[in-house]
Design a protein around this motif. Structure first.
Motif, mmCIF file in Angstrom:
data_model
loop_
_atom_site.group_PDB
_atom_site.id
_atom_site.type_symbol
_atom_site.label_atom_id
_atom_site.label_comp_id
_atom_site.label_asym_id
_atom_site.label_seq_id
_atom_site.Cartn_x
_atom_site.Cartn_y
_atom_site.Cartn_z
ATOM 1 N N MET A 1 0.825 -1.199 0.000
ATOM 2 C CA MET A 1 0.000 0.000 0.000
ATOM 3 C C MET A 1 0.862 1.253 0.000
ATOM 4 O O MET A 1 1.946 1.285 0.577
ATOM 5 N N ASP A 2 0.359 2.312 -0.644
ATOM 6 C CA ASP A 2 0.950 3.647 -0.554
ATOM 7 C C ASP A 2 0.084 4.459 0.409
ATOM 8 O O ASP A 2 -1.076 4.750 0.124
ATOM 9 N N HIS A 3 0.642 4.812 1.570
ATOM 10 C CA HIS A 3 -0.126 5.472 2.633
ATOM 11 C C HIS A 3 -0.294 6.973 2.448
ATOM 12 O O HIS A 3 -1.028 7.606 3.217
ATOM 13 N N ARG A 4 0.377 7.577 1.498
ATOM 14 C CA ARG A 4 0.455 9.034 1.463
ATOM 15 C C ARG A 4 -0.900 9.720 1.316
ATOM 16 O O ARG A 4 -1.178 10.710 2.000
ATOM 17 N N GLY A 5 -1.747 9.220 0.440
ATOM 18 C CA GLY A 5 -3.048 9.846 0.272
ATOM 19 C C GLY A 5 -3.916 9.733 1.507
ATOM 20 O O GLY A 5 -4.623 10.670 1.879
ATOM 21 N N LEU A 6 -3.854 8.595 2.164
ATOM 22 C CA LEU A 6 -4.660 8.367 3.366
ATOM 23 C C LEU A 6 -4.159 9.197 4.539
ATOM 24 O O LEU A 6 -4.949 9.750 5.303
ATOM 25 N N MET A 7 -2.837 9.288 4.661
ATOM 26 C CA MET A 7 -2.249 9.951 5.818
ATOM 27 C C MET A 7 -2.003 11.438 5.588
ATOM 28 O O MET A 7 -1.699 12.172 6.534
ATOM 29 N N GLY A 8 -2.107 11.890 4.336
ATOM 30 C CA GLY A 8 -1.808 13.285 4.038
ATOM 31 C C GLY A 8 -0.339 13.612 4.208
ATOM 32 O O GLY A 8 0.029 14.717 4.606
ATOM 33 N N THR A 9 0.527 12.644 3.881
ATOM 34 C CA THR A 9 1.965 12.820 4.022
ATOM 35 C C THR A 9 2.615 12.918 2.650
ATOM 36 O O THR A 9 2.001 12.657 1.622
ATOM 37 N N SER A 10 3.906 13.284 2.663
ATOM 38 C CA SER A 10 4.683 13.319 1.435
ATOM 39 C C SER A 10 5.838 12.342 1.599
ATOM 40 O O SER A 10 5.763 11.399 2.377
ATOM 41 N N GLY A 11 6.946 12.588 0.900
ATOM 42 C CA GLY A 11 8.070 11.676 1.019
ATOM 43 C C GLY A 11 7.934 10.502 0.070
ATOM 44 O O GLY A 11 6.990 10.415 -0.723
ATOM 45 N N GLU A 12 8.877 9.583 0.162
ATOM 46 C CA GLU A 12 8.906 8.403 -0.701
ATOM 47 C C GLU A 12 8.871 7.141 0.145
ATOM 48 O O GLU A 12 9.717 6.962 1.018
ATOM 49 N N PRO A 13 7.906 6.254 -0.088
ATOM 50 C CA PRO A 13 7.932 4.978 0.622
ATOM 51 C C PRO A 13 9.234 4.236 0.323
ATOM 52 O O PRO A 13 9.719 4.251 -0.815
ATOM 53 N N THR A 14 9.799 3.583 1.334
ATOM 54 C CA THR A 14 11.038 2.822 1.164
ATOM 55 C C THR A 14 10.767 1.340 1.391
ATOM 56 O O THR A 14 9.819 0.956 2.086
ATOM 57 N N ILE A 15 11.642 0.521 0.835
ATOM 58 C CA ILE A 15 11.451 -0.917 1.003
ATOM 59 C C ILE A 15 11.643 -1.328 2.463
ATOM 60 O O ILE A 15 10.989 -2.257 2.944
ATOM 61 N N GLY A 16 12.502 -0.616 3.185
ATOM 62 C CA GLY A 16 12.666 -0.932 4.604
ATOM 63 C C GLY A 16 11.414 -0.644 5.404
ATOM 64 O O GLY A 16 11.042 -1.408 6.304
ATOM 65 N N GLY A 17 10.744 0.468 5.075
ATOM 66 C CA GLY A 17 9.499 0.787 5.754
ATOM 67 C C GLY A 17 8.420 -0.235 5.454
ATOM 68 O O GLY A 17 7.627 -0.601 6.331
ATOM 69 N N VAL A 18 8.390 -0.713 4.215
ATOM 70 C CA VAL A 18 7.420 -1.740 3.834
ATOM 71 C C VAL A 18 7.625 -3.003 4.663
ATOM 72 O O VAL A 18 6.677 -3.574 5.212
ATOM 73 N N VAL A 19 8.881 -3.436 4.766
ATOM 74 C CA VAL A 19 9.177 -4.658 5.518
ATOM 75 C C VAL A 19 8.955 -4.448 7.012
ATOM 76 O O VAL A 19 8.351 -5.296 7.689
ATOM 77 N N ALA A 20 9.416 -3.323 7.533
ATOM 78 C CA ALA A 20 9.298 -3.079 8.974
ATOM 79 C C ALA A 20 7.851 -3.092 9.434
ATOM 80 O O ALA A 20 7.547 -3.502 10.558
ATOM 81 N N ALA A 21 6.936 -2.644 8.574
ATOM 82 C CA ALA A 21 5.517 -2.613 8.936
ATOM 83 C C ALA A 21 4.722 -3.744 8.281
ATOM 84 O O ALA A 21 3.504 -3.799 8.426
ATOM 85 N N ASN A 22 5.427 -4.652 7.587
ATOM 86 C CA ASN A 22 4.755 -5.773 6.905
ATOM 87 C C ASN A 22 3.607 -5.260 6.028
ATOM 88 O O ASN A 22 2.498 -5.794 6.044
ATOM 89 N N VAL A 23 3.872 -4.217 5.258
ATOM 90 C CA VAL A 23 2.829 -3.579 4.451
ATOM 91 C C VAL A 23 2.437 -4.490 3.294
ATOM 92 O O VAL A 23 3.269 -4.854 2.462
ATOM 93 N N SER A 24 1.173 -4.847 3.237
ATOM 94 C CA SER A 24 0.667 -5.777 2.232
ATOM 95 C C SER A 24 -0.704 -5.312 1.761
ATOM 96 O O SER A 24 -1.445 -4.693 2.524
ATOM 97 N N GLY A 25 -1.035 -5.625 0.520
ATOM 98 C CA GLY A 25 -2.275 -5.143 -0.063
ATOM 99 C C GLY A 25 -3.294 -6.234 -0.332
ATOM 100 O O GLY A 25 -3.228 -7.333 0.247
ATOM 101 N N PRO A 26 -4.254 -5.981 -1.236
ATOM 102 C CA PRO A 26 -5.375 -6.906 -1.456
ATOM 103 C C PRO A 26 -4.966 -8.302 -1.910
ATOM 104 O O PRO A 26 -5.684 -9.260 -1.633
#
Length: 367
Positions: free
Chosen positions: A82-107
């Motif tokens: 998932m890309d959280h930026r629209g939901l959270m109202g944040t900017s920046g670039e998602p990183t692969i480390g952040g994806v793994v650290a939070a176990n970010v997974s989609g549908p």
């Protein structure tokens, strides 16, 4: 602090005397007390072997860079982060480390598994400044106690990831989406269960009580080779002769539909707190009614409920005891994560003490 190498990272953590707030791209809006440690300096794909379906990257590598490299070889991260930026109202670039650290997974998690299921190995620095390696860079070399899955979803509380190794998969030739209009939430959950239990390899099952045209729509995704997708989509549609069924065959339209689900687009720019409730799918509609949400999105066949509620609403209090957990994704005033039962809380505290004896890594985030 912005380390450029793993050795820099280890030195910074070893010399730290107070709390450290670990941040990747800063897209998930997590604010913690402590000295900021940004991992963006640890960037770059260090190994990519398309024939072995293996990719290794430093954890500050932008997710977009990884997806571009994979796309050039007709491959992808199958767990659909998932890309959280629209939901959270944040900017920046998602990183692969952040994806793994939070176990970010989609549908697609409903059919292929989560981020942690694609992890082959990790390198990280624990709370003492010690560099630890677990797993391998390719599938045949994955050995040892499975710290890889433990680190995936630990949110930086056990160690700061410096490098990750992942299994990737080929992109499908095409995709289609079976759309069913006008179902109630309870009907939609039953329809999704039927589709997911069929032999037709449904790779996504979601329901929007208020779809793009303001009416309910239930969506069932089919992916693969063109002929197979056409056949399976027709067969899935045929499972529901008593409902209003249509099939979207344009791959770009299908992709846009599932980005809408993946990134929870219906909640973008809308005021209120956002909760993510994991539950038994058969209880989803009943639990959603208890939440009293202003808007809902059902994913994973009903096993995941996204709920938009007024600011400060106590969703956990409304749900009471149930088989699952509720995470506060956007908002304040409540703990982010579901409080653990006493036995699990003791185990978690013991793990954090072992990995981070000084208690400095993202302190207070997970209890």
């Amino acid at each position: 602090m912005r380390p450029e190498t793993e050795a820099d990272l280890a030195g910074m953590i070893a010399s730290a005397s107070g709390p450290i707030a670990v941040r990747g791209g800063g897209t998930r809006g997590v604010n913690l007390n402590g000295e900021l440690l940004e991992t963006g300096g640890l960037s770059g794909i260090t190994l990519y072997e398309p024939g072995s379906l293996t990719l290794v990257a430093q954890t500050g590598t932008p997710l977009a860079e990884i997806e571009a490299a994979l796309d050039a070889e007709g491959q992808r991260l199958a767990f659909e982060p998932m890309d959280h930026r629209g939901l959270m109202g944040t900017s920046g670039e998602p990183t692969i480390g952040g994806v793994v650290a939070a176990n970010v997974s989609g549908p697609r998690r409903v059919s292929v598994g989560a981020c942690r299921d694609f992890m082959l190995g990790v390198r990280y620095v624990d709370g003492t400044g010690t560099v630890v390696k677990n797993g391998g860079r390719v599938m045949k070399n994955v050995t040892g106690f499975d710290l890889v899955k433990l680190m995936s979803g630990s949110w930086g509380t056990l160690g700061v990831l410096s490098e990750v190794s992942l299994k990737v998969l080929p992109k499908p030739e095409t995709a289609a989406c079976v759309m069913i209009d006008g179902l109630s939430d309870g009907q939609a959950v039953r329809v999704m269960a039927t589709a997911l239990g069929s032999p037709f390899e449904v790779s996504g099952a979601a329901h929007l009580p208020v779809g793009p045209d303001r009416t309910p729509v239930t969506m069932l995704r089919i992916e693969g080779f063109d002929g197979s997708v056409a056949y399976r989509a027709e067969r899935v549609a045929g499972l529901f002769p008593d409902h209003k069924v249509r099939i979207e065959r344009d791959p770009e339209a299908v992709a846009d539909t599932w980005i809408r689900v993946r990134d929870i687009v219906p909640f973008h720019g809308v005021a209120g707190d956002v909760w993510r409730v994991s539950c038994t799918p058969t209880l989803a509609a009943e639990l959603a009614e208890t939440i009293k949400a202003e808007a809902l999105v059902y994913d994973l066949g009903g096993g995941l409920i996204w709920a938009l509620v007024p600011e400060g609403a106590d969703v956990r209090g409304r749900l009471g005891s149930f088989d699952g957990h509720a995470t506060l994704v956007r908002g304040s005033g409540q703990p982010k994560f579901q409080p653990e039962p006493a036995v699990l809380a003791t185990l978690s505290k013991g793990l954090r003490k072992r990995f981070d004896p000084k208690g400095i890594l993202n302190a207070g985030l997970m209890g």
